[in-house]
Design a protein around this motif. Structure first.
Motif, mmCIF file in Angstrom:
data_model
loop_
_atom_site.group_PDB
_atom_site.id
_atom_site.type_symbol
_atom_site.label_atom_id
_atom_site.label_comp_id
_atom_site.label_asym_id
_atom_site.label_seq_id
_atom_site.Cartn_x
_atom_site.Cartn_y
_atom_site.Cartn_z
ATOM 1 N N GLN A 76 6.214 3.463 3.241
ATOM 2 C CA GLN A 76 5.886 2.797 4.503
ATOM 3 C C GLN A 76 7.090 2.026 5.013
ATOM 4 O O GLN A 76 7.801 1.362 4.256
ATOM 5 C CB GLN A 76 4.694 1.852 4.334
ATOM 6 N N THR A 78 8.590 -0.606 8.147
ATOM 7 C CA THR A 78 8.354 -1.518 9.262
ATOM 8 C C THR A 78 9.654 -1.681 10.030
ATOM 9 O O THR A 78 10.695 -2.006 9.443
ATOM 10 C CB THR A 78 7.870 -2.894 8.764
ATOM 11 N N ARG A 149 -2.640 3.789 15.978
ATOM 12 C CA ARG A 149 -2.112 4.714 14.981
ATOM 13 C C ARG A 149 -2.204 6.133 15.525
ATOM 14 O O ARG A 149 -3.229 6.508 16.089
ATOM 15 C CB ARG A 149 -2.895 4.594 13.662
ATOM 16 N N ARG A 187 5.526 0.653 12.983
ATOM 17 C CA ARG A 187 5.583 1.086 11.586
ATOM 18 C C ARG A 187 5.544 2.603 11.513
ATOM 19 O O ARG A 187 5.137 3.281 12.465
ATOM 20 C CB ARG A 187 4.399 0.508 10.785
ATOM 21 N N ASN A 189 4.725 5.929 8.468
ATOM 22 C CA ASN A 189 4.224 6.329 7.141
ATOM 23 C C ASN A 189 3.187 5.339 6.599
ATOM 24 O O ASN A 189 3.218 4.950 5.436
ATOM 25 C CB ASN A 189 5.382 6.469 6.140
ATOM 26 N N THR A 190 2.250 4.947 7.450
ATOM 27 C CA THR A 190 1.236 3.967 7.063
ATOM 28 C C THR A 190 0.055 4.641 6.361
ATOM 29 O O THR A 190 -0.165 5.845 6.487
ATOM 30 C CB THR A 190 0.711 3.213 8.294
ATOM 31 N N ASN A 191 -0.696 3.823 5.615
ATOM 32 C CA ASN A 191 -1.944 4.265 4.974
ATOM 33 C C ASN A 191 -1.771 5.493 4.087
ATOM 34 O O ASN A 191 -2.645 6.361 4.005
ATOM 35 C CB ASN A 191 -3.024 4.545 6.026
#
Length: 204
Positions: A76, A78, A149, A187, A189-191
């Motif tokens: 992930q 940021t 997202r 951000r 490559n989240t979750n």
């Protein structure tokens, strides 16, 4: 080095030209053959592989897929508190077989944003240090605080004109549809999702 075993077989480790003392062909113990000059074949030559860049090969059918490489990044990310598109999301290298080949590039980026004044996300694709694609205002709606997202999907056909290794980089950064103020939270490559970069060499 010449030995006769029968009328159908000649055993030797070297074959020289009639026009000099240079060895034209050298035959190794394992059957491998090395030629000191050019080789012309009147029929079909079959090989399981070849060594070299292939930059000077001719007669290769066009429009064929020559190789496929895929790179991913699940870490992930940021983006920093500025509008510079300098944070690397995913990258990968490919060595074209021919200088005339084209590279079909596909990249998929799981992105998110929240906070800031009229927030958005910008992304960029570079070949080495040269930008070849810019995507601006991803996720932009209006000045609200929703956590947005989405997956940014892109396809590009590039002509690097090279038979040396070419590296492609995908970068991301915060953006705004107005003045840059507040705390931005762009951000990638989240979750647990991962960015994917696929490089496909197409014979031109």
């Amino acid at each position: 080095h010449l030995r006769w075993y029968s009328m159908s077989q000649i055993n030797t480790d070297k074959i020289a030209s009639n026009y000099g003392s240079t060895t034209a062909l050298t035959i190794a113990d394992d059957g491998g053959v090395t030629a000191s000059g050019s080789v012309t074949a009147g029929g079909t030559v079959t090989a399981t592989s070849y060594i070299g860049s292939g930059a000077n090969l001719t007669g290769i059918p066009t429009g064929k897929v020559l190789q496929v490489l895929q790179y991913t990044n699940a870490t992930q990310i940021t983006f920093p508190q500025n509008t510079s598109i300098t944070t690397e999301i995913v990258s990968g290298a490919i060595t074209p077989s021919l200088t005339s080949s084209k590279i079909l590039i596909m990249w998929f980026l799981p992105l998110a944003l929240s906070g800031g004044n009229f927030p958005a996300v910008h992304t960029s694709l570079k070949r080495g240090s040269t930008q070849i694609h810019l995507q601006q205002y991803g996720g932009y709606i209006n000045n609200n605080t929703l956590d947005r997202r989405w997956t940014d999907t892109n396809v590009l056909l590039d002509s690097p004109s090279s038979a040396s290794a070419v590296t492609y980089y995908v970068y991301g950064g915060n953006g705004t549809g107005s003045s840059f103020s507040g705390t931005y939270n762009g951000r990638a490559n989240t979750n647990g999702n991962k960015a994917t970069l696929t490089l496909i060499e197409i014979g031109a």
